[in-house]
Design a protein around this motif. Structure first.
Motif, PDB file in Angstrom:
ATOM      1  N   THR A 171      26.204  18.744  35.806  1.00  0.00           N
ATOM      2  CA  THR A 171      24.986  19.204  36.467  1.00  0.00           C
ATOM      3  C   THR A 171      23.788  18.632  35.709  1.00  0.00           C
ATOM      4  O   THR A 171      23.947  17.801  34.820  1.00  0.00           O
ATOM      5  CB  THR A 171      24.937  20.744  36.522  1.00  0.00           C
ATOM      6  OG1 THR A 171      23.805  21.147  37.294  1.00  0.00           O
ATOM      7  CG2 THR A 171      24.839  21.349  35.124  1.00  0.00           C
ATOM      8  N   SER A 172      22.600  19.057  36.078  1.00  0.00           N
ATOM      9  CA  SER A 172      21.411  18.502  35.415  1.00  0.00           C
ATOM     10  C   SER A 172      20.351  19.574  35.239  1.00  0.00           C
ATOM     11  O   SER A 172      20.307  20.572  35.966  1.00  0.00           O
ATOM     12  CB  SER A 172      20.826  17.345  36.231  1.00  0.00           C
ATOM     13  OG  SER A 172      20.234  17.829  37.425  1.00  0.00           O
ATOM     14  N   ALA A 173      19.515  19.345  34.239  1.00  0.00           N
ATOM     15  CA  ALA A 173      18.252  20.047  34.094  1.00  0.00           C
ATOM     16  C   ALA A 173      17.214  18.984  34.422  1.00  0.00           C
ATOM     17  O   ALA A 173      16.737  18.268  33.537  1.00  0.00           O
ATOM     18  CB  ALA A 173      18.087  20.587  32.684  1.00  0.00           C
ATOM     19  N   PRO A 174      16.914  18.784  35.702  1.00  0.00           N
ATOM     20  CA  PRO A 174      16.137  17.612  36.115  1.00  0.00           C
ATOM     21  C   PRO A 174      14.739  17.603  35.526  1.00  0.00           C
ATOM     22  O   PRO A 174      14.153  18.643  35.216  1.00  0.00           O
ATOM     23  CB  PRO A 174      16.096  17.732  37.643  1.00  0.00           C
ATOM     24  CG  PRO A 174      16.330  19.175  37.924  1.00  0.00           C
ATOM     25  CD  PRO A 174      17.221  19.667  36.827  1.00  0.00           C
ATOM     26  N   GLY A 175      14.236  16.393  35.359  1.00  0.00           N
ATOM     27  CA  GLY A 175      12.913  16.231  34.769  1.00  0.00           C
ATOM     28  C   GLY A 175      12.288  14.921  35.182  1.00  0.00           C
ATOM     29  O   GLY A 175      12.653  14.344  36.207  1.00  0.00           O
ATOM     30  N   PRO A 176      11.363  14.421  34.400  1.00  0.00           N
ATOM     31  CA  PRO A 176      10.616  13.216  34.762  1.00  0.00           C
ATOM     32  C   PRO A 176      11.518  11.998  34.913  1.00  0.00           C
ATOM     33  O   PRO A 176      12.579  11.899  34.295  1.00  0.00           O
ATOM     34  CB  PRO A 176       9.651  13.030  33.590  1.00  0.00           C
ATOM     35  CG  PRO A 176       9.567  14.367  32.924  1.00  0.00           C
ATOM     36  CD  PRO A 176      10.909  14.990  33.115  1.00  0.00           C
ATOM     37  N   SER A 177      11.071  11.061  35.734  1.00  0.00           N
ATOM     38  CA  SER A 177      11.743   9.778  35.923  1.00  0.00           C
ATOM     39  C   SER A 177      10.690   8.691  35.974  1.00  0.00           C
ATOM     40  O   SER A 177       9.749   8.762  36.775  1.00  0.00           O
ATOM     41  CB  SER A 177      12.549   9.785  37.230  1.00  0.00           C
ATOM     42  OG  SER A 177      12.936   8.469  37.581  1.00  0.00           O
ATOM     43  N   ALA A 178      10.838   7.673  35.129  1.00  0.00           N
ATOM     44  CA  ALA A 178       9.879   6.568  35.134  1.00  0.00           C
ATOM     45  C   ALA A 178       9.901   5.836  36.472  1.00  0.00           C
ATOM     46  O   ALA A 178       8.876   5.311  36.927  1.00  0.00           O
ATOM     47  CB  ALA A 178      10.192   5.600  33.995  1.00  0.00           C
ATOM     48  N   VAL A 179      11.066   5.788  37.116  1.00  0.00           N
ATOM     49  CA  VAL A 179      11.201   5.071  38.387  1.00  0.00           C
ATOM     50  C   VAL A 179      10.299   5.680  39.445  1.00  0.00           C
ATOM     51  O   VAL A 179       9.451   4.996  40.037  1.00  0.00           O
ATOM     52  CB  VAL A 179      12.670   5.085  38.861  1.00  0.00           C
ATOM     53  CG1 VAL A 179      12.788   4.376  40.213  1.00  0.00           C
ATOM     54  CG2 VAL A 179      13.581   4.428  37.837  1.00  0.00           C
ATOM     55  N   THR A 180      10.456   6.969  39.694  1.00  0.00           N
ATOM     56  CA  THR A 180       9.681   7.598  40.764  1.00  0.00           C
ATOM     57  C   THR A 180       8.226   7.821  40.368  1.00  0.00           C
ATOM     58  O   THR A 180       7.340   7.806  41.229  1.00  0.00           O
ATOM     59  CB  THR A 180      10.328   8.927  41.175  1.00  0.00           C
ATOM     60  OG1 THR A 180      10.535   9.747  40.011  1.00  0.00           O
ATOM     61  CG2 THR A 180      11.670   8.685  41.836  1.00  0.00           C
TER      62      THR A 180
END
Length: 283
Positions: free
Chosen positions: A116-125
């Protein structure tokens, strides 16, 4: 871990701030404080991040980066078998997106453990949203090949891609990459060079590929770079006159390209046969 989290071994991909620690989520803090094992791309940067967030890391910290991930992955799978929660943290953004993590994700899934993930920032988006270019459809290409010939070959394959393209690039290679992009995609193709996203010296340069290449030569960008390039326009580009084609070849040679590469890049830019451009130059 929170009460609603499933018990037992599992992997959590943790999205870390790109630069500004104010972007850290409450969930990121929670996972760093409670995970049994933290696999970090850079253990020192993880330590700084934890201190900045006032988080006490109680779990075991291990290094997990490109170069040791093949060896380390079986150890982490064993930790999962022991019931450990394994968090994966990279230097910024989401693990496994041009960063360590994918190998463990695949191994954990193959072994039957949840991911699973603790989603956060992405340089791509983030770069895509800031670029001012169409973002409804895009392609992420990661890092281009390091050698010039392989890079140009890859760009020729992408020249007709109609969707917006996103690349990562190192500062010492960005000048050459922009020159090749301008030569193969066309000098007037719009693009945005995004560097040091969310950090103190964040900068977005929006211009044509040719202007960005010239700007990079005069003022080389530093730090982590994400490059966003507009997709190919519909239909083939308009063919310039013979004199303009000769001038374009000459400009590329003056910039350091061999005559062979200059002819090839001009042919690629206007979807012409290389032999026809060659004939013009040697007429």
């Amino acid at each position: 871990m929170p009460d609603d989290e499933e018990a037992g071994g599992r992997v959590i991909l943790v999205g870390a701030p790109l630069g500004n620690t104010g972007d850290a989520s409450a969930r990121l803090r929670e996972v760093l404080a409670s995970a049994d094992v933290i696999a970090a791309e850079d253990t020192r940067r993880l330590g700084r991040l934890a201190r900045d967030l006032d988080v006490t890391v109680r779990g075991r910290i291990v290094s997990y980066f490109e170069g040791n991930d093949e060896r380390r992955t079986p150890e982490l799978v064993e930790a999962l078998r022991d019931g450990s929660v394994v968090a994966v943290v990279t230097d910024g953004g989401m693990p496994s997106v041009s960063d360590p993590g994918f190998r463990l994700v695949r191994a954990a899934l193959d072994a039957g453990f949840p991911v699973t993930s603790a989603p956060g920032p992405s340089a791509v988006t983030t770069a895509l949203a800031l670029s001012g270019l169409p973002s409804d459809r895009f392609v992420f290409e990661g890092f281009l090949p390091r050698s010039g010939s392989n890079r140009r070959s890859r760009l020729r394959e992408l020249a007709a891609e109609p969707r917006t393209l996103v690349f990562f690039e190192a500062p010492h290679r960005i000048g050459g990459a922009l020159e090749d992009l301008a030569a193969i995609f066309g000098a007037d193709r719009p693009a945005a060079l995004c560097r040091e996203l969310t950090k103190t010296y964040e900068e977005i340069r929006r211009d044509t590929l040719a202007e960005l290449a010239a700007n990079a030569a005069a003022d080389p960008p530093r730090g982590e770079i994400t490059l966003v390039v507009a997709g190919a326009p519909a239909g083939p580009p308009e063919r310039p006159g013979d004199d303009e084609l000769r001038a374009e070849v000459a400009r590329r040679e003056a910039a350091g390209a061999s005559r062979r590469d200059a002819i090839q890049s001009v042919a690629d830019a206007y979807q012409l046969r290389k032999r026809d451009v060659y004939a013009l130059i040697h007429h």
